[in-house]
Motif scaffolding. Structure first.
Motif, short mmCIF file in Angstrom:
data_model
loop_
_atom_site.label_atom_id
_atom_site.label_comp_id
_atom_site.label_asym_id
_atom_site.label_seq_id
_atom_site.Cartn_x
_atom_site.Cartn_y
_atom_site.Cartn_z
N PRO A 23 61.62 83.83 23.43
CA PRO A 23 61.15 82.47 23.73
C PRO A 23 62.16 81.42 23.30
O PRO A 23 62.82 81.55 22.27
N HIS A 63 63.38 77.78 21.81
CA HIS A 63 62.89 76.96 20.70
C HIS A 63 62.93 75.50 21.12
O HIS A 63 63.98 74.95 21.40
N ASN A 102 57.10 75.76 25.25
CA ASN A 102 57.88 76.98 25.13
C ASN A 102 58.35 77.41 26.51
O ASN A 102 57.61 77.30 27.49
N ARG A 126 60.47 80.69 28.52
CA ARG A 126 60.99 82.05 28.35
C ARG A 126 61.41 82.59 29.71
O ARG A 126 60.86 82.22 30.76
N TYR A 151 52.59 75.46 27.02
CA TYR A 151 52.42 74.58 25.87
C TYR A 151 50.98 74.69 25.40
O TYR A 151 50.11 75.18 26.12
#
Length: 387
Positions: A5, A7, A12, A14, A25
């Motif tokens: 993921p 930062h 978030n 990914r 979120y």
């Protein structure tokens, strides 16, 4: 490493095994929300999160799950939950079934944007739906979407087409007083007063056929309107209250109609208070289609010298014009017509051209009379009324 993921301060991102990027979120309710689709790169996913964060900061965040209900389901609930007259409810259901749901019914509320609404409306027009039908359907979709905004299912109403809620209509014909009486005479004795009352009171068809003996006060020369009959599909009649407080009213009637009603009540109306005032020979309440054929409306309209296509509702139209020409104020017209807004009353005041010309002609006579040579005692050169 590719699936680790990202930062971020908010949300978030990914990377999926497919190579596309997913964004999510935590909402104010503590539930993780995912973007409705993946993104081609991390920047696009981050941009989507930035917009969601901005919504939260401005207090404009909506639970996206609420917008995932289909328009068809939400629209059906909207019609069932709102307080509508039986006829209006029937109309709305027909509009949804025939003109709205086939295109918008399966779409989620949140996925209906201005472009979708424009395309739907254009499709209706291309399918040769009448301008009036298209306008009614658009107004219904807009009303449903307004409720969706109020319920915080969507942020903005996608119905933003200027003028789409109205349809240009041809000016309806207005009968002269002589034509009204000629039509009443041609229709025959049982429904003579029915025609006269429509023109001289401005009452609607549904209000007229719902009148009872108790609603008519000949001594006070008034008719009280407390209810109306709505005719549903199949000809079923349903009694209903006026849709607004303005529809409940007492309408003064001219003396010529008082005498006509007096005779009518004796000849055609049962003596008890609840007896309907206008009925057929067998005591049935008139229904639009069958009544027109029974009285041979089209032939009688022609016999009275009225244009083809003259409708019964045009008698109300005629009565409102006569009231306006008689000098009724906007407020008085509103009361007589049973309207809660000025819009309809102003239409009739705007179209009193004949009366306006009469005033102009009278003013011309005054000016001509008082502006004759030698009449200007003060030497101003102005007519007396202008000093």
């Amino acid at each position: 490493m590719g699936n680790k993921p990202g930062h971020r301060q908010f949300g978030n991102v990914r990377r999926r095994e497919s190579g596309r990027w997913q964004a999510s979120y935590l909402g104010p309710d503590g539930i993780r929300r995912f973007a409705p689709s993946t993104f081609p790169d991390e920047t696009s996913a981050g941009r989507w999160l930035t917009l969601r964060e901005a919504d939260l900061i401005r207090g404009e965040w909506n639970d996206p799950d609420l917008g995932r209900i289909s328009f068809g389901n939400f629209g059906a609930s909207w019609v069932d939950e709102h307080e509508l007259s039986p006829r209006t409810r029937e109309l709305y259901k027909a509009l949804l079934r025939l003109h709205i749901d086939p295109f918008l019914g399966k779409k989620e509320l949140a996925k209906i944007g201005p472009e979708t609404v424009r395309k739907w409306r254009k499709d209706l027009q291309d399918a040769d739906r009448s301008a009036d039908t298209v306008a009614k359907a658009y107004r219904l979709v807009r009303a449903i979407m307004t409720t969706a905004v109020d319920d915080e299912r969507i942020k903005r109403n996608p119905c933003r087409i200027k003028g789409a809620d109205t349809a240009a209509r041809a000016e309806r014909p207005v009968a002269s007083v002589k034509q009204v009486y000629a039509l009443a005479e041609a229709i025959g004795p049982r429904f003579r007063v029915f025609v006269l009352a429509a023109a001289l009171t401005g009452l609607r068809w549904g209000e007229l056929i719902a009148l009872r003996r108790v609603d008519i006060d000949l001594d006070d020369a008034t008719i009280s309107v407390h209810r109306s009959f709505a005719e549903l599909s199949g000809g079923r009649l349903v009694a209903k209250r006026p849709k607004s407080a303005a529809g409940i009213r007492t309408v003064p009637i001219p003396a010529v109609l008082v005498e006509e009603l007096r005779v009518h009540l004796v000849k055609y109306v049962e003596p008890h208070a609840e007896s309907l005032v206008f009925t057929g020979e067998r005591g049935g309440t008139p229904k639009r289609g069958s009544w027109r054929s029974t009285v041979k409306w089209t032939a009688k309209v022609k016999e009275a010298g009225l244009p083809a296509g003259f409708h019964f509702h045009d008698l109300r139209h005629t009565g409102n014009h006569l009231a306006s020409r008689s000098g009724a104020s906007t407020r008085e017209l509103m009361h007589r017509m049973g309207h809660g807004s000025m819009r309809a009353a102003l239409i009739y005041q705007h179209h009193t051209d004949a009366r306006a010309r009469e005033i102009a002609a009278a003013l011309n006579e005054v000016v001509a009379r008082e502006n004759k040579p030698g009449d200007d005692e003060g030497g101003t050169g102005l007519p007396a009324l202008a000093r």
